[in-house]
Design an enzyme around this catalytic site. Structure first.
Site, PDB file in Angstrom:
ATOM      1  CB  THR A  17      -0.899   0.023   1.262  1.00 48.41           C
ATOM      2  OG1 THR A  17      -1.629  -1.189   1.284  1.00 48.41           O
ATOM      3  CG2 THR A  17      -1.847   1.198   1.266  1.00 48.41           C
ATOM      4  NE  ARG A  24      -2.832   6.078  -5.107  1.00 50.22           N
ATOM      5  CZ  ARG A  24      -2.750   4.854  -4.597  1.00 50.22           C
ATOM      6  NH1 ARG A  24      -2.464   3.828  -5.388  1.00 50.22           N
ATOM      7  NH2 ARG A  24      -2.955   4.634  -3.312  1.00 50.22           N
ATOM      8  CB  CYS A  45      -7.758 -11.777   5.095  1.00 46.39           C
ATOM      9  SG  CYS A  45      -6.807 -10.394   5.733  1.00 46.39           S
ATOM     10  N   PRO A 280      14.469   9.617  12.025  1.00 45.94           N
ATOM     11  CG  PRO A 280      15.454  11.717  11.880  1.00 45.94           C
ATOM     12  CD  PRO A 280      15.523  10.431  12.634  1.00 45.94           C
ATOM     13  CB  ILE A 282      13.718   4.343   9.611  1.00 46.24           C
ATOM     14  CG1 ILE A 282      15.180   4.396   9.129  1.00 46.24           C
ATOM     15  CG2 ILE A 282      13.167   2.921   9.486  1.00 46.24           C
ATOM     16  CD1 ILE A 282      16.123   3.486   9.879  1.00 46.24           C
ATOM     17  N   GLY A 286       2.152  -1.450  10.014  1.00 43.87           N
ATOM     18  CA  GLY A 286       1.596  -2.800  10.007  1.00 43.87           C
ATOM     19  C   GLY A 286       1.769  -3.544  11.321  1.00 43.87           C
ATOM     20  CG  ASP A 287       0.350  -7.587  11.403  1.00 45.03           C
ATOM     21  OD1 ASP A 287      -0.536  -6.712  11.338  1.00 45.03           O
ATOM     22  OD2 ASP A 287       0.183  -8.768  11.029  1.00 45.03           O
ATOM     23  CE1 TYR A 431     -37.843  -1.973   8.442  1.00 47.12           C
ATOM     24  CE2 TYR A 431     -39.077   0.051   8.043  1.00 47.12           C
ATOM     25  CZ  TYR A 431     -39.055  -1.309   8.322  1.00 47.12           C
ATOM     26  OH  TYR A 431     -40.217  -1.999   8.467  1.00 47.12           O
TER      27      TYR A 431
HETATM   28  C1  FAD Z   1      -4.454 -16.457   8.122  1.00 42.39           C
HETATM   29  C2  FAD Z   1      -4.637 -14.996   8.351  1.00 42.39           C
HETATM   30  C3  FAD Z   1      -5.900 -14.441   8.279  1.00 42.39           C
HETATM   31  C4  FAD Z   1      -6.078 -13.085   8.513  1.00 42.39           C
HETATM   32  N1  FAD Z   1      -7.345 -12.578   8.428  1.00 42.39           N
HETATM   33  C5  FAD Z   1      -7.530 -11.260   8.643  1.00 42.39           C
HETATM   34  C6  FAD Z   1      -8.810 -10.695   8.510  1.00 42.39           C
HETATM   35  O1  FAD Z   1      -9.786 -11.383   8.170  1.00 42.39           O
HETATM   36  N2  FAD Z   1      -8.946  -9.359   8.766  1.00 42.39           N
HETATM   37  C7  FAD Z   1      -7.879  -8.585   9.115  1.00 42.39           C
HETATM   38  O2  FAD Z   1      -8.053  -7.378   9.319  1.00 42.39           O
HETATM   39  N3  FAD Z   1      -6.654  -9.090   9.220  1.00 42.39           N
HETATM   40  C8  FAD Z   1      -6.453 -10.403   8.997  1.00 42.39           C
HETATM   41  N4  FAD Z   1      -5.191 -10.919   9.088  1.00 42.39           N
HETATM   42  C9  FAD Z   1      -4.085 -10.030   9.487  1.00 42.39           C
HETATM   43  C10 FAD Z   1      -3.517  -9.276   8.310  1.00 42.39           C
HETATM   44  O3  FAD Z   1      -3.251 -10.150   7.274  1.00 42.39           O
HETATM   45  C11 FAD Z   1      -2.262  -8.544   8.754  1.00 42.39           C
HETATM   46  O4  FAD Z   1      -2.615  -7.664   9.784  1.00 42.39           O
HETATM   47  C12 FAD Z   1      -1.606  -7.765   7.647  1.00 42.39           C
HETATM   48  O5  FAD Z   1      -1.253  -8.601   6.584  1.00 42.39           O
HETATM   49  C13 FAD Z   1      -0.353  -7.055   8.166  1.00 42.39           C
HETATM   50  O6  FAD Z   1       0.309  -6.418   7.131  1.00 42.39           O
HETATM   51  P1  FAD Z   1       1.883  -6.160   7.215  1.00 42.39           P
HETATM   52  O7  FAD Z   1       2.259  -5.445   5.986  1.00 42.39           O
HETATM   53  O8  FAD Z   1       2.219  -5.573   8.523  1.00 42.39           O
HETATM   54  O9  FAD Z   1       2.528  -7.617   7.245  1.00 42.39           O
HETATM   55  P2  FAD Z   1       2.434  -8.818   6.224  1.00 42.39           P
HETATM   56  O10 FAD Z   1       1.199  -8.726   5.424  1.00 42.39           O
HETATM   57  O11 FAD Z   1       2.649 -10.055   7.012  1.00 42.39           O
HETATM   58  O12 FAD Z   1       3.679  -8.615   5.272  1.00 42.39           O
HETATM   59  C14 FAD Z   1       4.975  -8.659   5.762  1.00 42.39           C
HETATM   60  C15 FAD Z   1       5.894  -9.145   4.672  1.00 42.39           C
HETATM   61  O13 FAD Z   1       7.199  -8.785   5.031  1.00 42.39           O
HETATM   62  C16 FAD Z   1       8.090  -9.817   4.674  1.00 42.39           C
HETATM   63  N5  FAD Z   1       9.300  -9.663   5.489  1.00 42.39           N
HETATM   64  C17 FAD Z   1       9.423  -9.765   6.839  1.00 42.39           C
HETATM   65  N6  FAD Z   1      10.678  -9.523   7.213  1.00 42.39           N
HETATM   66  C18 FAD Z   1      11.377  -9.268   6.098  1.00 42.39           C
HETATM   67  C19 FAD Z   1      12.722  -8.956   5.845  1.00 42.39           C
HETATM   68  N7  FAD Z   1      13.600  -8.838   6.835  1.00 42.39           N
HETATM   69  N8  FAD Z   1      13.098  -8.772   4.569  1.00 42.39           N
HETATM   70  C20 FAD Z   1      12.221  -8.862   3.559  1.00 42.39           C
HETATM   71  N9  FAD Z   1      10.937  -9.178   3.736  1.00 42.39           N
HETATM   72  C21 FAD Z   1      10.517  -9.361   4.990  1.00 42.39           C
HETATM   73  C22 FAD Z   1       7.298 -11.064   4.964  1.00 42.39           C
HETATM   74  O14 FAD Z   1       7.813 -12.152   4.244  1.00 42.39           O
HETATM   75  C23 FAD Z   1       5.907 -10.659   4.503  1.00 42.39           C
HETATM   76  O15 FAD Z   1       5.696 -11.020   3.164  1.00 42.39           O
HETATM   77  C24 FAD Z   1      -4.981 -12.275   8.838  1.00 42.39           C
HETATM   78  C25 FAD Z   1      -3.696 -12.825   8.900  1.00 42.39           C
HETATM   79  C26 FAD Z   1      -3.526 -14.168   8.652  1.00 42.39           C
HETATM   80  C27 FAD Z   1      -2.150 -14.753   8.733  1.00 42.39           C
END
Ligand code: FAD
Length: 556
Positions: A17, A24, A45, A280, A282, A286-287, A431
C-alpha cells in the site's frame, strides 16, 4: 535531478500500500520493495479459505504481482530478498538474495519497514513433528493443503480460539475433519468480553466442534500409526492427524531492534502519529508496530489488515511531505464461522478495566436483525459500552447469524467521530423489512444507553447479582417465568404491576428483569413514578443466561 530513493521492507498489506501510494504522490521517486517470500501483495486473510477449498485457485490470492508493480506503478519488487541489516549512519540496507545466496547493499533516502508478524511457535516437545502447521503465507497454506491431500486426515486439533483459529476450525471441518479447539483462556476469542464470546462457543458446540477451554497445549507425540497426540497442562490427550497452531503472532521487530530503533514495551516498533520511527528517515507500519488505542490511549499490538493499509498510506504521505496523521486503532474486527458472525470495535469492558478507566457503563440488547414479522429474523446479541457521565461511545461487540457486522461498522464510525449514545439514538439508517427495522438495533442501543445517561433509568450491575440484597422482580408472563428465572426472583407480570405495587418493598432496591430488557425498562419507569428505587437488569434473562451459565437460573 533524480527523485528520492525509497526502500520498503515487506511487500504485503502495509508495504505494498505504501509503495503504490508513494508512486501516486511522487512520479520521480525511485521505489524498491524487498520481500523475503516468493510473493508480494497476497491475501493473508483469504488463506484459511484456501485451506478449506472454498477458494480453489491459488492465483486468486495474489492481488498484485511484481510485473504489475513494474508496469503499472514503475516500482521495482525484489522477491526472495531478505533485508538482514540496516546501517542508519550510511543510510543503507543489506539484502540477502535467497536465490543466489549473495548479499549486497542498497542506499536510501527513506526506508519503510513493513515486515509483519510471525506466528508463535513455542519450543514445546514434538513441535517439529510432521503434521503441525502455522498459517501466515501462501506456501504455509499450500503445505496444509498438500498434507490434507496426501494423508486424508480425519481428526484435527486447532490450538488457539482466536479469529484465525476459529476460521481454521470451520475450514478444516469443511474438509471433512472432526475438529477439536484447545484454548488456554476460559473463553473463545479472548479479546472479547466473555458474555459475548459465549455465543461463539455455543455455535461451535452446536456444529460439532469439541471446545476445550482453560487448558493449554504442552507437547505433541507421534503415535505408531503416524498420527499425533496433543497433550495439555491438565493432562488431557487428543488424537490428531493434523494440528494448526493459531496462538497469536509476535511483531517482526528484530531488524529494527538490531538497528537501534526504539522498541515499545509490547515488543513492537515505536512510531509517531506519522509512522516515523525513532530515526527520522525510517518509517514502520503494520503488524510490526505498536499503535495507540483510539479509545484507551494505551499502546497495543493490533495485527489487522485495515490499520496496516491505512498506516502504509500515512507513511507514504509523510515521506512526501504531507501532514497526514494516523488516528490510532479501534480494533474493529469481524470473524465468521459456522454461520455465526462475531464483531467488535473500540474498547471492551476488559480493556477499559486494564487501562484503569472506571467511568463507563454497558448495556445489553438482543434485537432481531430485521423486523420480527418478516420471515427469518435472527437475534443480534449486542453489548455497548459508553462513558457513564456523558454518553461518549467507547466500544461495542456483537454476535449473531445475520446483520452483525453492519451494526458494528456503524458504531465503529460513530466512535471514530467521537459520537455519543445520543447520536446513536438519532442515527438514520437504511430500513426495509428484510434488512432492519424502523428503529434499528443501533438506534435501540443508543436509546437504552441514553435513557440511563439522562437518568430515566438506572442499571443494576449484573456482576453483583450473587451478592445483592435487592428485591428481584421478574415482569414476564407466568409461563415464561416458569420456564426459567433468576433464583429468588418474584414474578409480577408487567400488565399487573400497577395494581400489585403494594406487594413491593419500599425500603429496598428493586432489580427488575424480563426477557430481553424492554419490559423491565417499562416496569422501572412505572416503579419510579410510584417513588420506588428500581434498577434495570440490562438485557434481561437472555443476558443472565450467558452471564451466569451455571448460576442462579433455575426453574421456579
Ligand atoms: C491467516 C490470516 C488471516 C487473517 N485474516 C484477517 C482478517 O480477516 N482481517 C484482518 O483485518 N486481518 C487479517 N489478518 C491479518 C492481516 O493479514 C495482517 O494484519 C496484515 O497482513 C499485516 O500487514 P503487514 O504489511 O504488517 O505484514 P504482512 O502482510 O505479514 O507482510 C509482511 C511481509 O514482510 C516480509 N518480510 C518480513 N521480514 C522481512 C525482511 N527482513 N526482509 C524482507 N521481507 C521481509 C514477509 O515475508 C511478509 O511477506 C490475517 C492474517 C492471517 C495470517
Amino acid at each position: 535531478m533524480a527523485g528520492k530513493r525509497v526502500l520498503i521492507v515487506g511487500g504485503v498489506a502495509g508495504g505494498a500500500t505504501c509503495a503504490a501510494r508513494l508512486r501516486r504522490l511522487d512520479e520521480d521517486a525511485e521505489i524498491l520493495v524487498f520481500d523475503r517470500g516468493h510473493y508480494v501483495s497476497f491475501a493473508n486473510c483469504g488463506l484459511p479459505y484456501y485451506v478449506g477449498d472454498v477458494i480453489q485457485d491459488e492465483t486468486k490470492l495474489l492481488i498484485a504481482t511484481p510485473t504489475l508493480f513494474r508496469d503499472r506503478f514503475n516500482i521495482e519488487v525484489r522477491t526472495c530478498s531478505e533485508v538482514v541489516g540496516i546501517d542508519r549512519e550510511a543510510q543503507t540496507i543489506t539484502v540477502r538474495d535467497l536465490d543466489k545466496e549473495r548479499e549486497y547493499t542498497e542506499g536510501y533516502d527513506s526506508l519503510v519497514l513493513s515486515p509483519g508478524a510471525a506466528p508463535l511457535r513455542p519450543a514445546w516437545p514434538g513441535i517439529d513433528l510432521p503434521g503441525i502447521f502455522t498459517l501466515r503465507t501462501v506456501p504455509d497454506s499450500r503445505e496444509i493443503r498438500n498434507w490434507i491431500g496426501a494423508t486424508n486426515p480425519r481428526k484435527a486439533v486447532v490450538v488457539g480460539a482466536g479469529f484465525i483459529g476459529l476460521e481454521m476450525a470451520e475450514n478444516l471441518a469443511h474438509r471433512g475433519m472432526s475438529v477439536t479447539v484447545v484454548e488456554m483462556a476460559n473463553q473463545v476469542m479472548p479479546p472479547l468480553d466473555p458474555e459475548i464470546a459465549v455465543y461463539a462457543a455455543q455455535q461451535l458446540g452446536s456444529k460439532g466442534v469439541t471446545l476445550v477451554l482453560g487448558d493449554g497445549v504442552t507437547a505433541f507425540e507421534q503415535t505408531g500409526a503416524g498420527g499425533l497426540i496433543v497433550r495439555t497442562q491438565k493432562g488431557a490427550a487428543f488424537e490428531a492427524d493434523l494440528v494448526v497452531l493459531a496462538i497469536g503472532v509476535r511483531p517482526e521487530a528484530q531488524l529494527a531492534k538490531d538497528a537501534g530503533l526504539e522498541i515499545g514495551e509490547r515488543g513492537g516498533i515505536r512510531v509517531d502519529s506519522q509512522m516515523r520511527t525513532s530515526d527520522p528517515r525510517i518509517w514502520a507500519v503494520g503488524d510490526a508496530v505498536e499503535v495507540k488505542n483510539y479509545v484507551t490511549c494505551e499502546w497495543e499490538l493490533v495485527p489487522l489488515a485495515g490499520p496496516a493499509n491505512r498506516q502504509g498510506r500515512v507513511a507514504a504521505d509523510a515521506i512526501c511531505g504531507r501532514d497526514t496523521k494516523f488516528r490510532g486503532v479501534q480494533g474493529t474486527a469481524v470473524c465468521g464461522f459456522f454461520g455465526m458472525t462475531v464483531a467488535m470495535t473500540g474498547a471492551t469492558e476488559k480493556s477499559l478495566l486494564r487501562a484503569g478507566i472506571g467511568d463507563f457503563e454497558c448495556v445489553y440488547l438482543h434485537p432481531g436483525h430485521h423486523v420480527g414479522y418478516y420471515p427469518g429474523a435472527q437475534a443480534i446479541h449486542l453489548k455497548l459500552l459508553y462513558r457513564k457521565t456523558d454518553g461518549l461511545l467507547l466500544g461495542a461487540q456483537a454476535a449473531g447469524e445475520k446483520g452483525v457486522e453492519r451494526r458494528i461498522d456503524v458504531i465503529a464510525q460513530a466512535i471514530q467521530a467521537k459520537s455519543t449514545v445520543f447520536d446513536l439514538e438519532e442515527s438514520e439508517l437504511c430500513y426495509a423489512p428484510q434488512y432492519g427495522s424502523g428503529r434499528d438495533p443501533v438506534n435501540f442501543a443508543g436509546m437504552i444507553a441514553a435513557n440511563a445517561v439522562r437518568g430515566d433509568v438506572e442499571f443494576a450491575p449484573w456482576r453483583e447479582l450473587d451478592s445483592t440484597s435487592a428485591f428481584l422482580l421478574d415482569v414476564r408472563e407466568p409461563e415464561e417465568f416458569a420456564a426459567g428465572a433468576i433464583a429468588g426472583s418474584v414474578n409480577i407480570p408487567l400488565g399487573q404491576l400497577r395494581s400489585r405495587i403494594a406487594e413491593l418493598p419500599s425500603s429496598k432496591e428493586i432489580w427488575v428483569t424480563c426477557g430481553v430488557g424492554q419490559r423491565a425498562y417499562y416496569a422501572c419507569r412505572i416503579l419510579a413514578r410510584h417513588g420506588l428505587h428500581a434498577r434495570d437488569l440490562s438485557g434481561g434473562v437472555q443476558t443472565y443466561r450467558v452471564m451466569y451459565p451455571h448460576g442462579r437460573l433455575q426453574p421456579s
